[in-house]
Design a protein around this motif. Structure first.
Motif, PDB file in Angstrom:
ATOM      1  N   ALA A  17      -3.000  -8.055 -23.452  1.00  0.00           N
ATOM      2  CA  ALA A  17      -1.965  -8.157 -22.477  1.00  0.00           C
ATOM      3  C   ALA A  17      -0.747  -8.009 -23.239  1.00  0.00           C
ATOM      4  CB  ALA A  17      -1.802  -9.726 -22.138  1.00  0.00           C
ATOM      5  N   GLN A  18       0.345  -7.765 -22.311  1.00  0.00           N
ATOM      6  CA  GLN A  18       1.646  -7.259 -22.868  1.00  0.00           C
ATOM      7  C   GLN A  18       2.350  -8.695 -23.068  1.00  0.00           C
ATOM      8  OE1 GLN A  18       4.143  -4.669 -20.273  1.00  0.00           O
ATOM      9  NE2 GLN A  18       5.701  -4.682 -21.972  1.00  0.00           N
ATOM     10  N   VAL A  19       2.999  -8.881 -24.149  1.00  0.00           N
ATOM     11  CA  VAL A  19       3.626 -10.168 -24.482  1.00  0.00           C
ATOM     12  C   VAL A  19       5.070 -10.065 -24.087  1.00  0.00           C
ATOM     13  CG1 VAL A  19       4.102 -11.762 -26.470  1.00  0.00           C
ATOM     14  CG2 VAL A  19       2.184 -10.562 -26.499  1.00  0.00           C
ATOM     15  N   PRO A  20       5.643 -11.107 -23.242  1.00  0.00           N
ATOM     16  CA  PRO A  20       6.933 -11.182 -22.946  1.00  0.00           C
ATOM     17  C   PRO A  20       7.787 -11.177 -24.273  1.00  0.00           C
ATOM     18  CG  PRO A  20       6.000 -13.067 -21.877  1.00  0.00           C
ATOM     19  CD  PRO A  20       4.799 -12.279 -22.603  1.00  0.00           C
ATOM     20  N   GLU A  21       9.094 -10.648 -24.004  1.00  0.00           N
ATOM     21  CA  GLU A  21      10.275 -10.843 -24.933  1.00  0.00           C
ATOM     22  C   GLU A  21      10.807 -12.414 -24.897  1.00  0.00           C
ATOM     23  OE1 GLU A  21      11.381  -8.953 -27.348  1.00  0.00           O
ATOM     24  OE2 GLU A  21       9.726  -7.432 -26.795  1.00  0.00           O
ATOM     25  N   GLN A  22      10.834 -12.954 -23.569  1.00  0.00           N
ATOM     26  CA  GLN A  22      11.247 -14.354 -23.820  1.00  0.00           C
ATOM     27  C   GLN A  22      10.201 -15.183 -23.079  1.00  0.00           C
ATOM     28  OE1 GLN A  22      15.088 -14.895 -22.030  1.00  0.00           O
ATOM     29  NE2 GLN A  22      16.169 -14.421 -24.086  1.00  0.00           N
ATOM     30  N   TRP A  23      10.348 -16.802 -23.120  1.00  0.00           N
ATOM     31  CA  TRP A  23       9.663 -17.578 -22.840  1.00  0.00           C
ATOM     32  C   TRP A  23      10.405 -19.032 -22.679  1.00  0.00           C
ATOM     33  CZ3 TRP A  23       4.730 -16.462 -21.114  1.00  0.00           C
ATOM     34  CH2 TRP A  23       3.918 -17.752 -20.670  1.00  0.00           C
ATOM     35  N   ASP A  24      10.220 -19.582 -21.701  1.00  0.00           N
ATOM     36  CA  ASP A  24      10.901 -20.946 -21.435  1.00  0.00           C
ATOM     37  C   ASP A  24      10.365 -21.980 -22.093  1.00  0.00           C
ATOM     38  OD1 ASP A  24      12.855 -19.884 -19.855  1.00  0.00           O
ATOM     39  OD2 ASP A  24      11.526 -20.375 -17.804  1.00  0.00           O
ATOM     40  N   CYS A  25      10.983 -22.740 -23.152  1.00  0.00           N
ATOM     41  CA  CYS A  25      10.464 -23.690 -23.782  1.00  0.00           C
ATOM     42  C   CYS A  25      10.098 -25.010 -22.887  1.00  0.00           C
ATOM     43  CB  CYS A  25      11.601 -24.249 -24.558  1.00  0.00           C
ATOM     44  SG  CYS A  25      11.237 -25.611 -25.781  1.00  0.00           S
ATOM     45  N   PRO A  26       8.677 -25.368 -23.069  1.00  0.00           N
ATOM     46  CA  PRO A  26       8.287 -26.550 -21.984  1.00  0.00           C
ATOM     47  C   PRO A  26       8.979 -28.048 -22.532  1.00  0.00           C
ATOM     48  CG  PRO A  26       6.627 -25.779 -23.794  1.00  0.00           C
ATOM     49  CD  PRO A  26       7.444 -24.776 -23.979  1.00  0.00           C
ATOM     50  N   ARG A  27       9.628 -28.337 -23.806  1.00  0.00           N
ATOM     51  CA  ARG A  27      10.031 -29.202 -24.242  1.00  0.00           C
ATOM     52  C   ARG A  27      11.506 -29.469 -23.514  1.00  0.00           C
ATOM     53  NH1 ARG A  27       8.351 -29.510 -30.437  1.00  0.00           N
ATOM     54  NH2 ARG A  27       6.130 -29.215 -30.331  1.00  0.00           N
ATOM     55  N   CYS A  28      12.526 -28.373 -23.656  1.00  0.00           N
ATOM     56  CA  CYS A  28      13.719 -28.512 -23.447  1.00  0.00           C
ATOM     57  C   CYS A  28      14.114 -27.751 -22.320  1.00  0.00           C
ATOM     58  CB  CYS A  28      14.802 -28.321 -24.406  1.00  0.00           C
ATOM     59  SG  CYS A  28      14.498 -26.811 -25.346  1.00  0.00           S
ATOM     60  N   GLY A  29      13.395 -26.541 -21.800  1.00  0.00           N
ATOM     61  CA  GLY A  29      13.686 -25.732 -20.734  1.00  0.00           C
ATOM     62  C   GLY A  29      14.698 -24.636 -21.073  1.00  0.00           C
ATOM     63  N   LEU A  30      15.075 -24.549 -22.571  1.00  0.00           N
ATOM     64  CA  LEU A  30      15.913 -23.483 -22.795  1.00  0.00           C
ATOM     65  C   LEU A  30      15.240 -22.284 -22.953  1.00  0.00           C
ATOM     66  CD1 LEU A  30      18.123 -25.224 -25.330  1.00  0.00           C
ATOM     67  CD2 LEU A  30      18.618 -24.575 -22.997  1.00  0.00           C
ATOM     68  N   PRO A  31      15.613 -20.909 -23.003  1.00  0.00           N
ATOM     69  CA  PRO A  31      14.928 -19.735 -23.249  1.00  0.00           C
ATOM     70  C   PRO A  31      14.581 -19.564 -24.658  1.00  0.00           C
ATOM     71  CG  PRO A  31      17.155 -19.197 -22.891  1.00  0.00           C
ATOM     72  CD  PRO A  31      17.139 -20.856 -22.641  1.00  0.00           C
ATOM     73  N   ALA A  32      13.441 -19.095 -24.998  1.00  0.00           N
ATOM     74  CA  ALA A  32      12.857 -18.956 -26.460  1.00  0.00           C
ATOM     75  C   ALA A  32      12.358 -17.474 -26.555  1.00  0.00           C
ATOM     76  CB  ALA A  32      11.741 -19.793 -26.630  1.00  0.00           C
ATOM     77  N   ASN A  33      12.687 -17.233 -27.905  1.00  0.00           N
ATOM     78  CA  ASN A  33      12.164 -15.583 -28.132  1.00  0.00           C
ATOM     79  C   ASN A  33      11.335 -15.632 -29.272  1.00  0.00           C
ATOM     80  OD1 ASN A  33      13.995 -15.779 -30.195  1.00  0.00           O
ATOM     81  ND2 ASN A  33      15.425 -14.231 -29.320  1.00  0.00           N
ATOM     82  N   LEU A  34      10.847 -14.437 -29.567  1.00  0.00           N
ATOM     83  CA  LEU A  34       9.817 -14.128 -31.041  1.00  0.00           C
ATOM     84  C   LEU A  34      10.743 -14.280 -32.116  1.00  0.00           C
ATOM     85  CD1 LEU A  34       8.279 -11.306 -29.312  1.00  0.00           C
ATOM     86  CD2 LEU A  34       7.355 -13.499 -29.288  1.00  0.00           C
TER      87      LEU A  34
END
Length: 118
Positions: free
Chosen positions: A49-66
């Motif tokens: 699968a293609q991995v997305p550049e950003q992901w939402d943090c499940p703890r605080c809801g802020l955007p996260a990246n690699l």
């Protein structure tokens, strides 16, 4: 009669004991995402699968990246604006004064003609 149940210790609908009949699981890839609060999230993706550049943090809801050294900044939250604030953005004080003067002249003319009573 000494008897026992052959299915003691299992539940209705339970599958066979031991290996799963469904076969092997698909190969997975665990990717680390980092948010600005220092949280690390490791969701699993299919290996192809293609991995997305950003992901939402499940703890605080802020955007996260690699990138662990440069996580994305928190999004800017714009404050609530009233209707009057939006009007003031569109018109200058001189334009507002001219519109008010015109509206008052029309109202006074209608009152003089007897259309508006109060």
């Amino acid at each position: 009669m000494v008897g026992g149940s052959a299915i003691r210790g299992s539940r209705v609908g339970a599958g066979p004991m031991g290996e799963a009949e469904r076969g092997d699981a698909a190969p997975r890839l665990y990717v680390s995402y980092f948010c600005s609060n220092g949280h690390e999230t490791r969701p699993a993706f299919a290996a192809d699968a293609q991995v997305p550049e950003q992901w939402d943090c499940p703890r605080c809801g802020l955007p996260a990246n690699l990138d662990s050294e440069n996580p994305p900044p928190p999004p800017k939250i714009t404050p609530y604006k009233t209707h009057l604030a939006y009007v003031k953005e569109r018109r200058s004080d001189a334009e507002a004064a001219a519109i008010l003067t015109e509206a008052l002249e029309q109202l006074r003319a209608r009152r003089a003609a007897g259309e508006v009573i109060y």
